[in-house]
Scaffold this motif. Structure first.
Motif, PDB file in Angstrom:
ATOM      1  N   MET A 163      38.313  19.607  82.599  1.00  0.00           N
ATOM      2  CA  MET A 163      38.282  19.987  84.006  1.00  0.00           C
ATOM      3  C   MET A 163      38.792  18.875  84.919  1.00  0.00           C
ATOM      4  SD  MET A 163      34.685  22.067  84.350  1.00  0.00           S
ATOM      5  CE  MET A 163      33.701  20.662  83.839  1.00  0.00           C
ATOM      6  N   LEU A 164      38.877  17.649  84.377  1.00  0.00           N
ATOM      7  CA  LEU A 164      39.234  16.506  85.215  1.00  0.00           C
ATOM      8  C   LEU A 164      40.734  16.252  85.277  1.00  0.00           C
ATOM      9  CD1 LEU A 164      36.422  13.975  84.202  1.00  0.00           C
ATOM     10  CD2 LEU A 164      36.413  15.691  86.008  1.00  0.00           C
ATOM     11  N   THR A 165      41.543  17.046  84.566  1.00  0.00           N
ATOM     12  CA  THR A 165      42.997  16.876  84.636  1.00  0.00           C
ATOM     13  C   THR A 165      43.474  17.092  86.071  1.00  0.00           C
ATOM     14  OG1 THR A 165      43.210  17.695  82.370  1.00  0.00           O
ATOM     15  CG2 THR A 165      45.208  17.674  83.720  1.00  0.00           C
ATOM     16  N   GLU A 166      44.165  16.091  86.606  1.00  0.00           N
ATOM     17  CA  GLU A 166      44.532  16.121  88.024  1.00  0.00           C
ATOM     18  C   GLU A 166      45.421  17.298  88.386  1.00  0.00           C
ATOM     19  OE1 GLU A 166      43.391  14.325  90.490  1.00  0.00           O
ATOM     20  OE2 GLU A 166      42.067  13.223  89.144  1.00  0.00           O
ATOM     21  N   THR A 167      46.303  17.688  87.467  1.00  0.00           N
ATOM     22  CA  THR A 167      47.231  18.786  87.775  1.00  0.00           C
ATOM     23  C   THR A 167      46.723  20.135  87.276  1.00  0.00           C
ATOM     24  OG1 THR A 167      48.432  18.299  85.723  1.00  0.00           O
ATOM     25  CG2 THR A 167      49.235  17.245  87.755  1.00  0.00           C
ATOM     26  N   GLY A 168      45.515  20.146  86.694  1.00  0.00           N
ATOM     27  CA  GLY A 168      44.963  21.398  86.187  1.00  0.00           C
ATOM     28  C   GLY A 168      44.443  22.280  87.311  1.00  0.00           C
ATOM     29  N   PHE A 169      44.255  23.554  86.984  1.00  0.00           N
ATOM     30  CA  PHE A 169      43.835  24.504  88.016  1.00  0.00           C
ATOM     31  C   PHE A 169      42.456  24.169  88.572  1.00  0.00           C
ATOM     32  CE2 PHE A 169      41.843  26.571  84.323  1.00  0.00           C
ATOM     33  CZ  PHE A 169      40.624  26.954  84.836  1.00  0.00           C
ATOM     34  N   PHE A 170      41.566  23.602  87.742  1.00  0.00           N
ATOM     35  CA  PHE A 170      40.213  23.339  88.225  1.00  0.00           C
ATOM     36  C   PHE A 170      40.211  22.319  89.353  1.00  0.00           C
ATOM     37  CE2 PHE A 170      36.075  21.269  88.258  1.00  0.00           C
ATOM     38  CZ  PHE A 170      35.221  22.357  88.268  1.00  0.00           C
ATOM     39  N   LYS A 171      40.924  21.228  89.153  1.00  0.00           N
ATOM     40  CA  LYS A 171      40.958  20.189  90.193  1.00  0.00           C
ATOM     41  C   LYS A 171      41.629  20.709  91.460  1.00  0.00           C
ATOM     42  CE  LYS A 171      39.849  16.377  89.877  1.00  0.00           C
ATOM     43  NZ  LYS A 171      38.568  15.737  90.222  1.00  0.00           N
ATOM     44  N   LEU A 172      42.700  21.506  91.297  1.00  0.00           N
ATOM     45  CA  LEU A 172      43.394  22.055  92.461  1.00  0.00           C
ATOM     46  C   LEU A 172      42.500  23.028  93.228  1.00  0.00           C
ATOM     47  CD1 LEU A 172      46.911  22.699  90.863  1.00  0.00           C
ATOM     48  CD2 LEU A 172      46.231  20.781  92.327  1.00  0.00           C
ATOM     49  N   GLU A 173      41.819  23.910  92.481  1.00  0.00           N
ATOM     50  CA  GLU A 173      40.928  24.868  93.130  1.00  0.00           C
ATOM     51  C   GLU A 173      39.691  24.170  93.700  1.00  0.00           C
ATOM     52  OE1 GLU A 173      41.382  28.273  93.535  1.00  0.00           O
ATOM     53  OE2 GLU A 173      43.407  27.787  92.904  1.00  0.00           O
ATOM     54  N   GLU A 174      39.256  23.129  93.021  1.00  0.00           N
ATOM     55  CA  GLU A 174      38.105  22.361  93.504  1.00  0.00           C
ATOM     56  C   GLU A 174      38.419  21.726  94.855  1.00  0.00           C
ATOM     57  OE1 GLU A 174      34.943  19.445  91.345  1.00  0.00           O
ATOM     58  OE2 GLU A 174      37.009  18.700  91.431  1.00  0.00           O
ATOM     59  N   GLU A 175      39.659  21.294  95.039  1.00  0.00           N
ATOM     60  CA  GLU A 175      40.047  20.692  96.312  1.00  0.00           C
ATOM     61  C   GLU A 175      40.013  21.729  97.434  1.00  0.00           C
ATOM     62  OE1 GLU A 175      40.950  18.413  99.372  1.00  0.00           O
ATOM     63  OE2 GLU A 175      40.324  17.717  97.374  1.00  0.00           O
ATOM     64  N   VAL A 176      40.365  22.987  97.116  1.00  0.00           N
ATOM     65  CA  VAL A 176      40.266  24.061  98.112  1.00  0.00           C
ATOM     66  C   VAL A 176      38.803  24.253  98.516  1.00  0.00           C
ATOM     67  CG1 VAL A 176      40.633  26.514  98.545  1.00  0.00           C
ATOM     68  CG2 VAL A 176      42.329  25.215  97.234  1.00  0.00           C
ATOM     69  N   LEU A 177      37.909  24.247  97.526  1.00  0.00           N
ATOM     70  CA  LEU A 177      36.481  24.364  97.815  1.00  0.00           C
ATOM     71  C   LEU A 177      35.989  23.190  98.644  1.00  0.00           C
ATOM     72  CD1 LEU A 177      35.103  25.614  94.380  1.00  0.00           C
ATOM     73  CD2 LEU A 177      35.292  26.937  96.486  1.00  0.00           C
ATOM     74  N   ASN A 178      36.465  22.007  98.314  1.00  0.00           N
ATOM     75  CA  ASN A 178      36.070  20.823  99.074  1.00  0.00           C
ATOM     76  C   ASN A 178      36.549  20.905 100.517  1.00  0.00           C
ATOM     77  OD1 ASN A 178      34.774  19.666  96.901  1.00  0.00           O
ATOM     78  ND2 ASN A 178      36.573  18.509  96.227  1.00  0.00           N
ATOM     79  N   GLN A 179      37.728  21.518 100.720  1.00  0.00           N
ATOM     80  CA  GLN A 179      38.241  21.693 102.076  1.00  0.00           C
ATOM     81  C   GLN A 179      37.344  22.648 102.871  1.00  0.00           C
ATOM     82  OE1 GLN A 179      40.593  20.061 103.676  1.00  0.00           O
ATOM     83  NE2 GLN A 179      40.201  21.253 105.538  1.00  0.00           N
ATOM     84  N   TYR A 180      36.893  23.711 102.211  1.00  0.00           N
ATOM     85  CA  TYR A 180      35.921  24.609 102.852  1.00  0.00           C
ATOM     86  C   TYR A 180      34.652  23.846 103.227  1.00  0.00           C
ATOM     87  CZ  TYR A 180      38.421  28.998 101.876  1.00  0.00           C
ATOM     88  OH  TYR A 180      39.337  30.026 101.875  1.00  0.00           O
ATOM     89  N   ASN A 181      34.176  23.023 102.297  1.00  0.00           N
ATOM     90  CA  ASN A 181      32.962  22.234 102.554  1.00  0.00           C
ATOM     91  C   ASN A 181      33.141  21.318 103.757  1.00  0.00           C
ATOM     92  OD1 ASN A 181      31.621  23.331 100.368  1.00  0.00           O
ATOM     93  ND2 ASN A 181      32.287  21.745  98.954  1.00  0.00           N
ATOM     94  N   ARG A 182      34.313  20.705 103.838  1.00  0.00           N
ATOM     95  CA  ARG A 182      34.578  19.793 104.961  1.00  0.00           C
ATOM     96  C   ARG A 182      34.622  20.557 106.284  1.00  0.00           C
ATOM     97  NH1 ARG A 182      37.805  17.127 100.953  1.00  0.00           N
ATOM     98  NH2 ARG A 182      39.641  18.371 101.476  1.00  0.00           N
ATOM     99  N   GLU A 183      35.271  21.718 106.279  1.00  0.00           N
ATOM    100  CA  GLU A 183      35.374  22.521 107.508  1.00  0.00           C
ATOM    101  C   GLU A 183      33.997  22.981 107.966  1.00  0.00           C
ATOM    102  OE1 GLU A 183      38.365  25.601 107.813  1.00  0.00           O
ATOM    103  OE2 GLU A 183      39.498  24.685 106.174  1.00  0.00           O
ATOM    104  N   ILE A 184      33.191  23.446 107.003  1.00  0.00           N
ATOM    105  CA  ILE A 184      31.838  23.900 107.342  1.00  0.00           C
ATOM    106  C   ILE A 184      31.009  22.753 107.886  1.00  0.00           C
ATOM    107  CG2 ILE A 184      29.676  24.775 106.353  1.00  0.00           C
ATOM    108  CD1 ILE A 184      31.471  26.366 104.363  1.00  0.00           C
ATOM    109  N   GLU A 185      31.093  21.613 107.243  1.00  0.00           N
ATOM    110  CA  GLU A 185      30.331  20.447 107.688  1.00  0.00           C
ATOM    111  C   GLU A 185      30.780  19.987 109.080  1.00  0.00           C
ATOM    112  OE1 GLU A 185      29.003  15.997 106.112  1.00  0.00           O
ATOM    113  OE2 GLU A 185      30.504  17.148 105.004  1.00  0.00           O
TER     114      GLU A 185
END
Length: 556
Positions: free
Chosen positions: A108-130
């Motif tokens: 899951m920690l591969t930088e170019t893998g889908f998990f890290k890319l999708e995780e960054e989208v989730l993190n962006q949501y978290n930042r906006e909400i915060e």
């Protein structure tokens, strides 16, 4: 990543026979080849400079001490050469990849893998909400709504009090006028007072309407923020669920037949946290992927024990139940010639219950080790079923208290309901005195004391118990040393409470005696048996009220 995980033995292994069957991973004695592979891994861990991880073995290491489970898989390559694979559970030194170790099944920690890319989208949501929840405009809208609501309540309550006060004054005027005024003047006064009452009521309605408008205006501003936040949270939830499902679908395990099965399929899309991250699935997946034949496997703990669990440095342990058993037993081990599951055999077969004492109302028996007190999920044979057959006319539950399957010793049996309730009451009031004798694998620092460590079941690895100050049940044990010999200590245990595995955990845990009982296959090392015996029990006889003490010496 370059193929480097398969390694050949450095120590001589000539003459060591290859096992006919593969290790049953949930209860095993490490094969000699597995022991050598583990020793070579332990030698590497002691000397390596390739990564930095604080295992808690060196007081000069920085950061929190975190012990780790490691695994070895003895296997054979296509040329018939014997070697082994190494793996660690979870991450090591905050990384998934290390030379000499097998990689994760899915990284899951591969930088170019889908998990890290999708995780960054989730993190962006978290930042906006915060950002929204901490913005000055949102906080001002929240404060304004609260203030307007509070002002409305105060103002309207003030007017209601005024109405009640004026009503009392009008009632007083009417009472006084009844004796002082004629009927015409009374009628005039009543009209005047009625008009005053209507005006106050109308004013309250106008005030209520005004404040309702003010609250709605304040709420509208606040609701706009809340609606935006709710929308972001809904999008985050959907994105998270989609990512989780994608992860479940992509996290796939191989078996010997080359069949892939996802973690979602195995756990019906509800795997426990960390499932698939343990050493055993990593090792087997890698072996099947690279055409290596599994021969034997073992896992051991390296480093300081966790605060709650009992984990001993270099000690071998079985694979965990909740995370690994579904993956291994329903898929990855399919097709392998596996050792027999010992949990399917009856260890009580050929063993007899010794009756130590019997009268018209009670029976005291000596239970052998590896003998269930009551029927289990897989085994029916037990003290209960044997006693039920011996005394078919006995009434009530029969079994007054229990002993762990591996513990031998005295058990009280009630022949009737009244006796059972009497003895149960004594146990509840803790007036029954029990003494156990145990042989410890080591020498405790003190010679006597009180162990007070609350216990609860390990939900991820039943029936193991954890020390837990938040959710655990009170568990206390008094103890004293009898003798020491050959680095083993004979002790008496006096349990004040009666929790599952209480004496075993209190003996083995680092906050207890830090010295496991000999033969404890859960919290120490396997031997011919668990050296724990319920030697003596004292209670009031249900019929006579006389104090009874019954003793049966330990068979070790």
């Amino acid at each position: 990543m370059k193929e480097t995980a398969f390694q050949t033995f450095k120590k001589p292994i000539a003459g060591i026979p290859i096992p006919e069957k593969f290790t049953f991973p949930f209860y095993y004695t490490p094969h000699p080849l597995s022991k050598i592979a583990a020793e070579e891994l332990q030698d590497y861990l002691s000397l390596q400079k390739e990564f930095q991880h604080n295992f808690g073995l060196n007081p000069n290491e920085r950061g929190p001490a975190i012990g780790k489970m490691f695994g070895v898989l003895v296997c054979q390559n296509n040329e018939g050469v014997l070697g082994y694979l190494w793996a660690f559970s979870g991450k090591l030194a905050d990384a998934n990849h290390h030379q000499r170790f097998v990689p994760p099944v899915f990284d899951m920690l591969t930088e170019t893998g889908f998990f890290k890319l999708e995780e960054e989208v989730l993190n962006q949501y978290n930042r906006e909400i915060e950002q929204l929840e901490h913005s000055a405009a949102y906080l001002q809208a929240l404060e304004n709504k609260e203030n307007v609501t509070l002002d409305a309540e105060k103002d309207l309550e003030k007017q209601k009090k005024r109405i009640r006060k004026l009503k009392k004054e009008r009632d007083l005027k009417r009472a006084e006028a009844n004796t002082a005024l004629n009927q015409t003047d009374l009628d005039t006064l009543e009209t005047q007072l009625s008009e005053e009452s209507k005006k106050e009521s109308i004013l309250l309605k106008k005030m209520t309407k005004y404040w309702k408008f003010q609250i709605e205006a304040a709420s509208k501003t606040l609701d706009a923020f809340r609606l935006h936040i709710k929308d972001l949270k809904e999008k985050r939830k959907k994105k998270s669920a989609a990512l989780q499902q994608k992860l479940f679908d992509n996290y796939k395990f191989l078996n010997q037949q080359g069949t892939l099965k996802s973690i979602g399929e195995i756990f019906d899309d509800n795997p426990p946290a960390g499932a698939g991250e343990c050493a055993a699935p990593k090792l087997l997946h890698y072996a099947f992927k690279h055409g290596l034949k599994p021969i034997a496997m073992a896992e051991f703990w390296w480093g300081e024990s966790p605060k709650s669990e009992v984990r001993k440095h270099k000690q071998f342990y079985p694979a965990c139940k909740s995370k690994c058993e579904p993956i291994l037993m329903t898929h990855m081990l399919d097709g392998l010639n596996l050792e027999a599951n010992p949990f399917h055999s009856n260890p009580a077969k050929g063993k007899d219950l010794k009756i130590v004492f019997e009268d018209a109302s009670i029976v005291v028996i000596n239970k052998p080790a590896e003998f269930l007190t009551v029927p289990g999920k897989l085994l029916y044979d037990s003290v209960y079923t044997r006693v039920k057959a011996l005394y078919p006319k006995a009434t009530g539950p029969l079994i007054v208290h229990r002993l762990d399957m591996s513990t031998s010793g005295l058990l009280l049996i009630a022949k009737d309901e009244e006796t059972y309730k009497n003895l149960q009451k004594q146990f509840i009031k803790r007036t029954v005195e029990k003494r156990y004798v145990a042989l410890l694998d080591g020498i405790p620092e003190q010679t006597e004391g009180l162990i007070d460590l609350p216990l609860r079941v390990d939900l991820d690895d039943r029936p193991r118990q954890l020390v837990c100050y938040e959710h655990g049940k009170n568990a206390q044990t008094r103890w004293e040393v009898l003798s020491t010999n050959n680095n083993q200590t004979r002790v008496y245990f006096y349990p004040i409470t009666g929790r599952t595995h209480q004496l075993r955990v209190h003996a083995a845990h680092q906050l207890g005696l830090n010295t496991p009982i000999v033969g404890d296959d859960l919290y120490g090392s396997k031997a011919n048996r668990l050296h724990l015996h319920a030697e003596s029990i004292t209670f009031s006889h249900p019929q006579t009220g006389l104090l009874f003490t019954i003793t049966e010496e330990a068979p070790f």
